[in-house]
Design a protein around this motif. Structure first.
Motif, short mmCIF file in Angstrom:
data_model
loop_
_atom_site.label_atom_id
_atom_site.label_comp_id
_atom_site.label_asym_id
_atom_site.label_seq_id
_atom_site.Cartn_x
_atom_site.Cartn_y
_atom_site.Cartn_z
N ILE A 87 0.85 -1.19 0.00
CA ILE A 87 0.00 0.00 0.00
C ILE A 87 0.89 1.25 0.00
O ILE A 87 1.86 1.32 0.76
CB ILE A 87 -0.93 0.02 1.23
N PHE A 88 0.53 2.22 -0.84
CA PHE A 88 1.31 3.45 -0.95
C PHE A 88 0.41 4.67 -0.86
O PHE A 88 -0.73 4.67 -1.35
CB PHE A 88 2.07 3.48 -2.28
N GLU A 129 -8.30 -4.21 2.42
CA GLU A 129 -9.01 -4.94 1.36
C GLU A 129 -9.84 -4.01 0.47
O GLU A 129 -10.24 -4.38 -0.63
CB GLU A 129 -9.91 -6.01 1.97
N TRP A 130 -10.08 -2.80 0.95
CA TRP A 130 -10.83 -1.82 0.17
C TRP A 130 -9.96 -1.14 -0.89
O TRP A 130 -10.47 -0.42 -1.74
CB TRP A 130 -11.44 -0.76 1.09
N ILE A 131 -8.66 -1.34 -0.81
CA ILE A 131 -7.74 -0.76 -1.79
C ILE A 131 -7.46 -1.82 -2.84
O ILE A 131 -6.78 -2.81 -2.58
CB ILE A 131 -6.42 -0.32 -1.12
N LYS A 132 -8.00 -1.63 -4.01
CA LYS A 132 -7.88 -2.63 -5.06
C LYS A 132 -6.66 -2.33 -5.95
O LYS A 132 -6.43 -1.18 -6.32
CB LYS A 132 -9.15 -2.67 -5.93
N PRO A 133 -5.88 -3.35 -6.30
CA PRO A 133 -4.76 -3.13 -7.21
C PRO A 133 -5.26 -2.83 -8.61
O PRO A 133 -6.44 -3.02 -8.93
CB PRO A 133 -3.99 -4.46 -7.14
N GLY A 134 -4.36 -2.38 -9.46
CA GLY A 134 -4.73 -2.07 -10.85
C GLY A 134 -4.67 -0.58 -11.11
O GLY A 134 -5.13 0.23 -10.30
N LEU A 135 -4.11 -0.22 -12.25
CA LEU A 135 -3.93 1.18 -12.62
C LEU A 135 -5.29 1.89 -12.69
O LEU A 135 -6.20 1.42 -13.38
CB LEU A 135 -3.22 1.26 -13.98
N PHE A 333 1.81 13.13 -18.67
CA PHE A 333 1.89 13.38 -17.23
C PHE A 333 1.01 12.42 -16.43
O PHE A 333 1.39 11.97 -15.36
CB PHE A 333 1.51 14.83 -16.92
N LYS A 334 -0.17 12.12 -16.96
CA LYS A 334 -1.05 11.20 -16.25
C LYS A 334 -0.40 9.83 -16.12
O LYS A 334 -0.42 9.21 -15.05
CB LYS A 334 -2.40 11.09 -16.96
N GLU A 335 0.20 9.35 -17.21
CA GLU A 335 0.86 8.05 -17.17
C GLU A 335 2.03 8.08 -16.19
O GLU A 335 2.20 7.15 -15.39
CB GLU A 335 1.34 7.67 -18.57
N LYS A 336 2.84 9.13 -16.25
CA LYS A 336 3.99 9.24 -15.35
C LYS A 336 3.55 9.23 -13.89
O LYS A 336 4.11 8.52 -13.05
CB LYS A 336 4.77 10.52 -15.65
N LEU A 337 2.55 10.06 -13.58
CA LEU A 337 2.08 10.17 -12.20
C LEU A 337 1.49 8.86 -11.69
O LEU A 337 1.82 8.40 -10.60
CB LEU A 337 1.03 11.28 -12.09
N MET A 338 0.61 8.26 -12.49
CA MET A 338 -0.06 7.04 -12.05
C MET A 338 0.93 5.89 -11.89
O MET A 338 0.80 5.07 -10.98
CB MET A 338 -1.19 6.68 -13.01
N HIS A 339 1.94 5.84 -12.73
CA HIS A 339 2.94 4.78 -12.61
C HIS A 339 3.78 4.96 -11.35
O HIS A 339 4.15 3.97 -10.71
CB HIS A 339 3.82 4.75 -13.86
N ILE A 340 4.06 6.19 -10.99
CA ILE A 340 4.75 6.43 -9.72
C ILE A 340 3.85 6.05 -8.55
O ILE A 340 4.26 5.34 -7.61
CB ILE A 340 5.19 7.89 -9.61
N HIS A 342 1.38 3.96 -8.36
CA HIS A 342 1.08 2.52 -8.27
C HIS A 342 2.34 1.65 -8.21
O HIS A 342 2.26 0.44 -8.38
CB HIS A 342 0.21 2.12 -9.46
N ASN A 343 3.50 2.28 -7.98
CA ASN A 343 4.76 1.54 -7.83
C ASN A 343 5.13 0.79 -9.11
O ASN A 343 5.67 -0.31 -9.07
CB ASN A 343 4.70 0.56 -6.65
#
Length: 356
Positions: A87-88, A129-135, A333-340, A342-343
């Motif tokens: 979790i981040f 459990e409320w935090i779901k993985p996935g971009l 920028f959206k891709e860069k930010l979301m990738h950071i 979501h690790n």
């Protein structure tokens, strides 16, 4: 104050979870809430023992000052989970600092940073459990403070409640938005509370935004209150303009929220050697740029929206369409930010905060 540990938080766990009743593929933003909430009361001149309990309704006196004098501020954050279940948070210290800036402006006592961060981490571990993985998936986090003292005399309260509630979220705006440049109404003025995340800032813009929505626009880009000649920010977003290959955004002042996503985009632009300018942006400059073809894109930034492209704007009765752009800065920028977040990418600036 010494560093807080989890033993200093009174925790009552929910006996059953609501999570199995939630359709995570069909979420309406801000309507569903996780199993637990964090709160801490300010009484007798100090913050008391923080608590985590099952999410539930509260009893509050009708004369509580928040209802009459608007002492209420809030924050917006998100928690993310990678494919390994870690979790981040994204730059949470910025949120802890900003809610205290907002509080100070409304004469609300500042909340201890260690209470904020440790309380939030314990809450997220309980509701992991409320935090779901996935971009694109996240748990939206809403810290807020309200004045609870039962008194209707016009002065700051003596008692307050700080709270954190959480809501599972997907993308906030899925499509490009159409905006209206403000010509009559103002979001904030010099010397006011525009830089604070005060609840009343949002209430005051609901009516003019509703008028814009009746005309087919989702948001208003607010202009300076004195002349309405300079563009500042939108209702839920800071705003960027791209003229040719230069990115432009208005400078912070006491009318504009110090957006965490905004300053992250500025840093990313610097990292990628994208030319940017932080300066006043006039309505006429943007209209001229549309007409001569140099305006390439407009996009908003914010925690809920992340990056939201603008497809058209209206001003003076004229509608200006902005053609979609391949390889846009908004997409980059959206891709860069979301990738950071979501690790999925290297974090050069230590923005990711792992919850352990």
């Amino acid at each position: 104050m010494t560093e807080m540990n989890s033993n200093e938080i009174d925790i009552v766990k929910a006996q059953t979870s609501k999570i199995n009743d939630v359709d995570f593929s069909n979420l309406t933003f801000g309507r569903v809430f996780s199993d637990h909430m964090f709160f801490c009361d300010y009484e007798d001149g100090k913050w008391q023992t923080p608590k985590i309990t099952p999410y539930q309704a509260m009893t509050i006196d009708p004369s509580a000052r928040v209802f009459h004098y608007g002492q209420a501020v809030f924050e917006g954050m998100k928690a993310y989970k990678d494919e390994d279940g870690k979790i981040f948070l994204f730059r949470p210290e910025q949120n802890a600092a900003r809610i205290n800036v907002s509080s100070a402006r409304l004469a609300i006592p500042e909340f201890p940073k260690d209470y904020f961060l440790k309380g939030l981490e314990e809450l997220l571990k309980l509701d992991s459990e409320w935090i779901k993985p996935g971009l694109g998936n996240s748990l939206y986090i809403r810290p807020f403070v309200i004045a609870t003292e039962p008194a209707i005399s016009a002065s700051p309260a003596d008692t307050y409640r700080f709270m954190i509630i959480c809501s599972p979220a997907k993308a906030y705006y899925n499509e490009p938005v159409r905006v209206l440049f403000a010509e009559k109404y103002s979001r904030s003025a010099d010397g006011g509370v525009g830089f604070a995340k005060a609840a009343g800032n949002y209430a005051a813009q609901f009516y003019p935004t509703s008028l814009a929505q009746k005309k087919g626009f989702q948001q208003i880009i607010w202009t300076d209150a004195s002349t309405h000649q300079y563009l500042e920010e939108a209702g839920t977003m800071n705003i960027f303009f791209r003229i040719n290959d230069t990115l432009i955004t208005a400078p912070n002042n006491d009318r504009i929220l110090d957006g965490i996503t905004r300053k992250s985009v500025i840093q990313l632009a610097d990292d990628m050697d994208i030319n940017y300018e932080v300066r006043r942006v006039s309505v006429q400059e943007i209209k001229d740029a549309v007409n001569d073809g140099s305006l390439k894109e407009i996009f908003g930034t914010g925690t809920a929206a992340v990056i939201s492209p603008v497809s058209a704007f209206e001003h003076g009765g004229d509608v200006f369409e902005i053609p979609s752009l391949e390889n846009s800065y908004a997409t980059l920028f959206k891709e860069k930010l979301m990738h950071i977040q979501h690790n999925l990418a290297e974090d050069l600036h230590g923005w990711r905060h792992e919850v352990k």
